[in-house]
Design a protein around this motif. Sequence first.
Motif, PDB file in Angstrom:
ATOM      1  N   ILE A 198       0.854  -1.187   0.000  1.00 42.45           N
ATOM      2  CA  ILE A 198       0.000   0.000   0.000  1.00 42.45           C
ATOM      3  C   ILE A 198       0.887   1.232   0.000  1.00 42.45           C
ATOM      4  CG2 ILE A 198      -1.755   1.303   1.249  1.00 42.45           C
ATOM      5  CD1 ILE A 198      -2.763  -1.346   2.378  1.00 42.45           C
ATOM      6  N   LEU A 199       0.681   2.088  -1.000  1.00 40.10           N
ATOM      7  CA  LEU A 199       1.406   3.350  -1.088  1.00 40.10           C
ATOM      8  C   LEU A 199       0.602   4.421  -0.366  1.00 40.10           C
ATOM      9  CD1 LEU A 199       3.795   4.951  -2.313  1.00 40.10           C
ATOM     10  CD2 LEU A 199       2.314   5.406  -4.276  1.00 40.10           C
ATOM     11  N   ILE A 200       1.256   5.122   0.564  1.00 44.94           N
ATOM     12  CA  ILE A 200       0.602   6.172   1.341  1.00 44.94           C
ATOM     13  C   ILE A 200       1.220   7.509   0.944  1.00 44.94           C
ATOM     14  CG2 ILE A 200       0.086   7.050   3.643  1.00 44.94           C
ATOM     15  CD1 ILE A 200       0.846   4.089   4.548  1.00 44.94           C
ATOM     16  N   ALA A 201       0.427   8.373   0.312  1.00 44.38           N
ATOM     17  CA  ALA A 201       0.883   9.714  -0.061  1.00 44.38           C
ATOM     18  C   ALA A 201       0.259  10.706   0.919  1.00 44.38           C
ATOM     19  CB  ALA A 201       0.478  10.031  -1.497  1.00 44.38           C
ATOM     20  N   GLU A 202       1.074  11.181   1.832  1.00 37.99           N
ATOM     21  CA  GLU A 202       0.584  12.063   2.904  1.00 37.99           C
ATOM     22  C   GLU A 202       1.712  13.002   3.318  1.00 37.99           C
ATOM     23  OE1 GLU A 202      -1.025  14.177   5.370  1.00 37.99           O
ATOM     24  OE2 GLU A 202      -2.447  12.586   4.868  1.00 37.99           O
ATOM     25  N   ASP A 203       1.463  14.321   3.306  1.00 40.66           N
ATOM     26  CA  ASP A 203       2.503  15.278   3.656  1.00 40.66           C
ATOM     27  C   ASP A 203       2.688  15.456   5.163  1.00 40.66           C
ATOM     28  OD1 ASP A 203      -0.054  16.524   3.553  1.00 40.66           O
ATOM     29  OD2 ASP A 203       0.869  18.491   3.544  1.00 40.66           O
ATOM     30  N   ASP A 204       1.722  15.071   5.955  1.00 36.94           N
ATOM     31  CA  ASP A 204       1.842  15.135   7.412  1.00 36.94           C
ATOM     32  C   ASP A 204       2.639  13.912   7.879  1.00 36.94           C
ATOM     33  OD1 ASP A 204       1.366  14.648  10.206  1.00 36.94           O
ATOM     34  OD2 ASP A 204      -0.354  16.006  10.101  1.00 36.94           O
ATOM     35  N   LEU A 214       1.071  11.608  10.637  1.00 37.40           N
ATOM     36  CA  LEU A 214      -0.068  10.843  10.141  1.00 37.40           C
ATOM     37  C   LEU A 214       0.387   9.723   9.206  1.00 37.40           C
ATOM     38  CD1 LEU A 214      -3.112  10.486  10.115  1.00 37.40           C
ATOM     39  CD2 LEU A 214      -3.234  12.233   8.325  1.00 37.40           C
ATOM     40  N   ARG A 215       1.364  10.036   8.329  1.00 36.59           N
ATOM     41  CA  ARG A 215       1.899   9.017   7.421  1.00 36.59           C
ATOM     42  C   ARG A 215       2.525   7.867   8.210  1.00 36.59           C
ATOM     43  NH1 ARG A 215       5.055  12.072   4.583  1.00 36.59           N
ATOM     44  NH2 ARG A 215       6.971  11.536   5.642  1.00 36.59           N
ATOM     45  N   GLN A 216       3.300   8.203   9.246  1.00 32.13           N
ATOM     46  CA  GLN A 216       3.940   7.168  10.060  1.00 32.13           C
ATOM     47  C   GLN A 216       2.908   6.338  10.820  1.00 32.13           C
ATOM     48  OE1 GLN A 216       6.836   9.273  12.408  1.00 32.13           O
ATOM     49  NE2 GLN A 216       8.254   9.477  10.683  1.00 32.13           N
ATOM     50  N   LEU A 217       1.824   6.977  11.256  1.00 31.68           N
ATOM     51  CA  LEU A 217       0.750   6.250  11.924  1.00 31.68           C
ATOM     52  C   LEU A 217       0.120   5.233  10.964  1.00 31.68           C
ATOM     53  CD1 LEU A 217      -1.209   5.772  14.307  1.00 31.68           C
ATOM     54  CD2 LEU A 217      -2.616   7.616  13.340  1.00 31.68           C
ATOM     55  N   ASP A 257      -0.682  -2.460  -4.606  1.00 31.59           N
ATOM     56  CA  ASP A 257      -2.047  -2.968  -4.625  1.00 31.59           C
ATOM     57  C   ASP A 257      -3.079  -1.883  -4.347  1.00 31.59           C
ATOM     58  OD1 ASP A 257      -1.572  -5.884  -5.008  1.00 31.59           O
ATOM     59  OD2 ASP A 257      -0.374  -5.556  -3.201  1.00 31.59           O
ATOM     60  N   LEU A 258      -2.668  -0.852  -3.583  1.00 35.53           N
ATOM     61  CA  LEU A 258      -3.609   0.200  -3.197  1.00 35.53           C
ATOM     62  C   LEU A 258      -2.838   1.477  -2.939  1.00 35.53           C
ATOM     63  CD1 LEU A 258      -6.585   0.871  -2.219  1.00 35.53           C
ATOM     64  CD2 LEU A 258      -5.764   0.309   0.079  1.00 35.53           C
ATOM     65  N   VAL A 259      -3.469   2.618  -3.261  1.00 37.95           N
ATOM     66  CA  VAL A 259      -2.892   3.924  -2.934  1.00 37.95           C
ATOM     67  C   VAL A 259      -3.850   4.646  -1.995  1.00 37.95           C
ATOM     68  CG1 VAL A 259      -2.167   6.170  -3.824  1.00 37.95           C
ATOM     69  CG2 VAL A 259      -1.704   4.094  -5.165  1.00 37.95           C
ATOM     70  N   ILE A 260      -3.313   5.112  -0.872  1.00 34.08           N
ATOM     71  CA  ILE A 260      -4.061   5.974   0.038  1.00 34.08           C
ATOM     72  C   ILE A 260      -3.429   7.344  -0.101  1.00 34.08           C
ATOM     73  CG2 ILE A 260      -4.660   6.478   2.429  1.00 34.08           C
ATOM     74  CD1 ILE A 260      -4.386   3.476   3.006  1.00 34.08           C
ATOM     75  N   SER A 261      -4.222   8.329  -0.512  1.00 34.91           N
ATOM     76  CA  SER A 261      -3.645   9.633  -0.821  1.00 34.91           C
ATOM     77  C   SER A 261      -4.397  10.776  -0.142  1.00 34.91           C
ATOM     78  CB  SER A 261      -3.664   9.858  -2.338  1.00 34.91           C
ATOM     79  OG  SER A 261      -3.129  11.115  -2.660  1.00 34.91           O
ATOM     80  N   ASP A 262      -3.614  11.678   0.425  1.00 35.63           N
ATOM     81  CA  ASP A 262      -4.136  12.950   0.894  1.00 35.63           C
ATOM     82  C   ASP A 262      -4.571  13.722  -0.360  1.00 35.63           C
ATOM     83  OD1 ASP A 262      -4.676  15.293   2.232  1.00 35.63           O
ATOM     84  OD2 ASP A 262      -2.656  15.571   3.016  1.00 35.63           O
ATOM     85  N   ILE A 263      -5.477  14.663  -0.214  1.00 33.21           N
ATOM     86  CA  ILE A 263      -5.935  15.419  -1.380  1.00 33.21           C
ATOM     87  C   ILE A 263      -5.073  16.653  -1.616  1.00 33.21           C
ATOM     88  CG2 ILE A 263      -7.866  16.738  -2.337  1.00 33.21           C
ATOM     89  CD1 ILE A 263      -9.712  14.758  -0.953  1.00 33.21           C
TER      90      ILE A 263
END
Length: 82
Positions: A26-32, A35-38, A69-75
């Motif tokens: 899972i790819l996590i795109a988050e600038d915080d 929150l990304r580490q959580l 498999d999945l991307v979770i992205s901040d807007i």
Amino acid sequence: MTKPKVKIYTDGACSGNPGKGGYGTILIAEDDNELRQLFERVLMKNGYDPIGVSDGQEALQYLEKEYVDLVISDIMMPRMDG
């Protein structure tokens, strides 16, 4: 620029990563950062292989080289939004 690889599974399967839990990447795109580490800790604890990046541009660069498999992205993020 090339389009990211997208694979759709209809049988409930994912590419998985048996060496790291087997539930998928899972790819996590988050600038915080916190929150990304959580997200990364929770997903890893539940058997996923999380990959964290800090903005949309980094996410696209990663997707050009690797499959997830999945991307979770901040807007709203710096450089490029999700």
